[in-house]
Design a protein around this motif. Structure first.
Motif, PDB file in Angstrom:
ATOM      1  N   TRP A 131       5.100 -10.478 -11.221  1.00 59.31           N
ATOM      2  CA  TRP A 131       6.235 -10.553 -10.294  1.00 59.31           C
ATOM      3  C   TRP A 131       7.524 -10.718 -11.067  1.00 59.31           C
ATOM      4  CZ3 TRP A 131       8.685 -15.141 -11.085  1.00 59.31           C
ATOM      5  CH2 TRP A 131       7.920 -16.269 -11.398  1.00 59.31           C
ATOM      6  N   SER A 132       8.643 -10.384 -10.423  1.00 57.06           N
ATOM      7  CA  SER A 132       9.982 -10.571 -10.988  1.00 57.06           C
ATOM      8  C   SER A 132      10.896 -11.105  -9.903  1.00 57.06           C
ATOM      9  CB  SER A 132      10.556  -9.251 -11.521  1.00 57.06           C
ATOM     10  OG  SER A 132       9.933  -8.866 -12.720  1.00 57.06           O
ATOM     11  N   ASN A 133      11.650 -12.124 -10.221  1.00 52.33           N
ATOM     12  CA  ASN A 133      12.599 -12.715  -9.282  1.00 52.33           C
ATOM     13  C   ASN A 133      14.027 -12.506  -9.771  1.00 52.33           C
ATOM     14  OD1 ASN A 133      10.634 -13.644  -7.553  1.00 52.33           O
ATOM     15  ND2 ASN A 133      10.590 -15.714  -8.386  1.00 52.33           N
ATOM     16  N   PRO A 134      14.929 -12.118  -8.877  1.00 49.38           N
ATOM     17  CA  PRO A 134      16.319 -11.910  -9.286  1.00 49.38           C
ATOM     18  C   PRO A 134      16.984 -13.215  -9.729  1.00 49.38           C
ATOM     19  CG  PRO A 134      15.866 -10.884  -7.159  1.00 49.38           C
ATOM     20  CD  PRO A 134      14.695 -11.758  -7.473  1.00 49.38           C
ATOM     21  N   THR A 135      17.721 -13.158 -10.812  1.00 54.19           N
ATOM     22  CA  THR A 135      18.502 -14.285 -11.321  1.00 54.19           C
ATOM     23  C   THR A 135      19.815 -13.726 -11.846  1.00 54.19           C
ATOM     24  OG1 THR A 135      17.489 -14.080 -13.506  1.00 54.19           O
ATOM     25  CG2 THR A 135      16.451 -15.621 -11.962  1.00 54.19           C
ATOM     26  N   GLN A 136      20.661 -14.583 -12.417  1.00 46.62           N
ATOM     27  CA  GLN A 136      21.890 -14.096 -13.029  1.00 46.62           C
ATOM     28  C   GLN A 136      22.145 -14.826 -14.330  1.00 46.62           C
ATOM     29  OE1 GLN A 136      25.321 -13.341 -10.578  1.00 46.62           O
ATOM     30  NE2 GLN A 136      26.730 -13.908 -12.245  1.00 46.62           N
ATOM     31  N   ASP A 137      22.088 -14.054 -15.439  1.00 49.59           N
ATOM     32  CA  ASP A 137      22.432 -14.584 -16.754  1.00 49.59           C
ATOM     33  C   ASP A 137      23.188 -13.503 -17.518  1.00 49.59           C
ATOM     34  OD1 ASP A 137      22.659 -16.017 -19.059  1.00 49.59           O
ATOM     35  OD2 ASP A 137      20.604 -15.672 -19.716  1.00 49.59           O
ATOM     36  N   GLU A 138      24.327 -13.123 -16.973  1.00 48.52           N
ATOM     37  CA  GLU A 138      25.103 -12.051 -17.578  1.00 48.52           C
ATOM     38  C   GLU A 138      25.817 -12.489 -18.850  1.00 48.52           C
ATOM     39  OE1 GLU A 138      27.725 -10.545 -14.616  1.00 48.52           O
ATOM     40  OE2 GLU A 138      26.112  -9.794 -13.332  1.00 48.52           O
ATOM     41  N   SER A 139      25.911 -13.797 -19.083  1.00 41.55           N
ATOM     42  CA  SER A 139      26.656 -14.274 -20.242  1.00 41.55           C
ATOM     43  C   SER A 139      25.893 -14.124 -21.545  1.00 41.55           C
ATOM     44  CB  SER A 139      27.068 -15.735 -20.040  1.00 41.55           C
ATOM     45  OG  SER A 139      25.985 -16.507 -19.594  1.00 41.55           O
ATOM     46  N   SER A 140      24.555 -14.292 -21.528  1.00 40.29           N
ATOM     47  CA  SER A 140      23.799 -14.152 -22.779  1.00 40.29           C
ATOM     48  C   SER A 140      22.496 -13.385 -22.594  1.00 40.29           C
ATOM     49  CB  SER A 140      23.478 -15.521 -23.383  1.00 40.29           C
ATOM     50  OG  SER A 140      22.441 -16.160 -22.668  1.00 40.29           O
TER      51      SER A 140
END
Length: 640
Positions: A379-388
């Motif tokens: 499975w894959s869950n959406p997250t946000q780590d655009e900085s690194s």
């Protein structure tokens, strides 16, 4: 409640009729003299008796016997899966260097203060949280190392001397490297050196040699199992005085697309008794020479057992891909490209679905993904780590059901996911981070109560928490864990509770543990006894005043238990005799004899012997995996 069938242990002596209650009966192979006497000197002795060899059951003192244990002796978990996660406390207002309040690294938790005065780290000592801080947006310079009491009540110390400032986003490690029974702290300086501090924050040494990159973390191990500790950083091996001893010539354990973040560590991959230094594309001996270097891109490594042989395999995350390498460096699975984009962070390995085999959790820019041992995406869950896009994660089996949960923090939220399904157990807003290698960790800050989730936060890219936040379940429904998390590449097998480093640790996959996973210390169902009674003898030697019942406690459960034994004429009635044993009956044992003198007026009657597993200190009853076998009926003999 589910009750599991127990292995039935045949009693040593059944319910004896009155005629069997005497000390011994004459046999066909012995003379007619009373068998309790030594008659070997009698002129009528037939020399075939064994009066000297076999004691009377009313006189002998049997030792403790080992009996088969019932490994399935468990009780249903009382732990609620869904937590009520709330802020326990936060700390971000510092009296010293107050603008240095941003945390963008993984804190560690160790004992630093001797609160109970016994001179050594122990359960009576408060734990401390150690972390680097920076000011404003400058996460590359002038880091201030701080130690905070684990209850959030006070700052213990800060290192503000400019000569001893840290690289703010680098990881820390702590262990007893000096042999004084207390941990030292190893940090990375802003100018590419290792530094050591004592438990009071006093500087000890700075390495002469430079590290290959300043944003990684140290790993402390005894590579050769000889009691001499080593400090591992990237492809380098230092002694505990900060002297560079050896350097490898291949990878440093950093993602090929983010080479400034080494996360190497030590593990005995081939189980030969000597630990190796593990990086993404090589395995180094304790002298820095390569056992193998496979020419693959370097990456963030982790370990687990992903095939049928007992040796470990290496998981490598690099350039948004994952591969698994055998103990000889051969790539056996992958590479597999992760959903979304970015680089991919340090992997977490644990049994997330309860099937007894490990899975792999990895975060990148836009997803957290769980893969099985063949690198199939579960499975894959959406997250946000655009900085690194290189954040890590940790894991813990909060409800003690054998399937671990995932703990993760991106730029905005703290997440807990069900490992089997990926369902969100908790999403908590308020956290903020510009992100590098950091992750939240799960640790027992207090001796009792629920574990805590320790999170470092910063306002580098958005507004939110900064400093340290400690989260807990207000319902205290989580199982206990250990009170230590000492380094970024954390394996519970590689550090003792007193912060000593095991010379020859088990590897985590050998004992059912993961990588970046804290262990369950008391799991529901794993620490329950199962007590019953065995009749040894009913004796009439003290007639006509008393009849003596000799009983032995039996425990086929998987833990010891304090207990009481009482004899009553009828269930629920007044006690005729009783005893309490605080020390308990060890697991898988048949204990020594307990004697109960009963008034001879009960001769010929049926009485009941009842054993109850209790906490003798407070009288509280301890639940056993089977409660229906605690009573033994005794038909007392008549006096001769």
């Amino acid at each position: 409640m589910r009750w599991l069938n127990l292995l039935l242990i045949a009693p040593l002596c059944g319910l004896l009729p009155a005629g069997c209650s005497a000390r011994w009966s004459a046999g066909d192979d012995d003379d007619a003299s009373f068998p309790a006497d030594d008659d070997d000197s009698s002129p009528t002795d037939d020399d075939d008796d064994d009066d000297d060899d076999v004691p009377s059951e009313c006189d002998d003192v049997p030792g403790v016997d080992t009996v088969p244990i019932d490994e399935g002796c468990t009780i249903e978990s009382p732990i609620e899966t869904t937590p009520d996660l709330q802020i326990d406390w936060q700390f971000s207002d510092f009296d010293t260097s107050p603008s240095f309040r941003e945390v963008m690294m993984t804190p560690i938790v160790v004992p630093l203060t001797d609160d109970d005065g016994d001179g050594v780290p122990s359960d009576g000592d408060q734990r401390a949280i150690l972390f680097n801080t920076f000011s404003g947006t400058d996460y590359s310079n002038n880091g201030v190392l701080r130690a905070l009491r684990g209850d959030g009540s006070a700052l213990l110390w800060s290192v503000e001397d400019p000569a001893w400032q840290t690289q703010p986003d680098s990881a820390l490690a702590a262990a007893d490297i000096s042999g004084d029974a207390w941990p030292e702290i190893i940090a990375v300086s802003e100018d590419f050196h290792l530094m050591a501090f004592d438990r009071f924050g006093a500087p000890l040494w700075k390495s002469t040699a430079e590290v290959p990159s300043e944003r990684g973390g140290v790993f402390v191990a005894d590579l050769e199992g000889d009691g001499v500790l080593d400090l591992i950083y990237g492809n380098q091996i230092y002694d505990v005085a900060g002297n560079l001893m050896y350097s490898g010539t291949a990878g440093i354990g950093s993602n090929a697309s983010r080479t400034e973040f080494p996360t190497s560590f030590a593990a005995d991959i081939d189980l030969d008794g000597v630990q190796e230094v593990v990086v993404g594309n090589a395995l180094y001996r304790p002298d820095g020479t390569s056992i193998w270097a496979n020419g693959e891109p370097d990456g963030f490594p982790a370990v687990g057992n992903f095939d049928a042989d007992p040796a470990g395999e290496i998981v490598v995350v690099f350039s948004n891909q994952v591969r698994i390498q055998d103990d000889d460096g051969t790539v056996i699975h992958g590479p597999v490209t992760l959903p979304g984009s970015g680089s991919g962070g340090p992997p977490t390995v644990a049994d997330f679905d309860g099937d007894g085999a490990p899975e792999i959790g990895v975060a990148n820019l836009s997803y957290y993904t769980l893969l099985d041992g063949n690198l199939d995406i579960l499975w894959s869950n959406p997250t946000q780590d655009e900085s690194s896009s290189i954040t890590g994660s940790s894991s813990f089996d909060f409800d003690g059901d054998g399937a671990s949960e995932i703990v993760y923090a991106d730029e905005f939220d703290v997440w807990i996911w069900d490992g089997l399904t990926g369902d969100t157990i908790h999403q908590g807003s308020g956290h903020a981070s510009g992100t590098h290698l950091e992750y939240p960790l799960v640790v027992q800050l207090e001796p009792e109560g629920a574990p805590r989730i320790v999170v470092g936060s910063n306002n580098l890219s958005s507004e939110g928490w900064n400093g340290i936040t400690v989260l807990t379940d207000s319902g205290r429904s989580w199982v206990p864990t250990r009170r230590v998390w000492n380094q970024h590449a954390f394996m519970p097998t590689h550090i003792a509770d007193d912060l000593s480093v095991p010379a020859s640790p088990d590897m985590p996959w050998q004992v059912g543990l993961g990588f970046r996973e804290n262990e369950v210390t008391v799991a529901p169902g794993l620490a329950v006894p199962d007590l019953s009674l065995q009749l040894h003898a009913l004796c009439t030697e003290q007639c006509p005043e008393r009849i003596t019942a000799r009983l032995r406690p039996l425990n086929v459960g998987v833990s010891a238990g304090g207990y009481t034994v009482s004899i009553v004429s009828e269930l629920g009635g007044p006690e005729l005799a009783s005893v309490s044993v605080a020390g308990g009956q060890p697991a898988s044992t048949l204990g020594g004899v307990l004697e109960f003198d009963l008034d001879a007026s009960y001769a010929g009657q049926t009485v009941h012997a009842v054993i109850d597993s209790v906490n003798v200190a407070d009288g509280g009853q301890v639940e056993e995996c089977r409660e229906g076998n605690n009573t033994l009926e005794l038909t007392l003999p008549t006096c001769p």
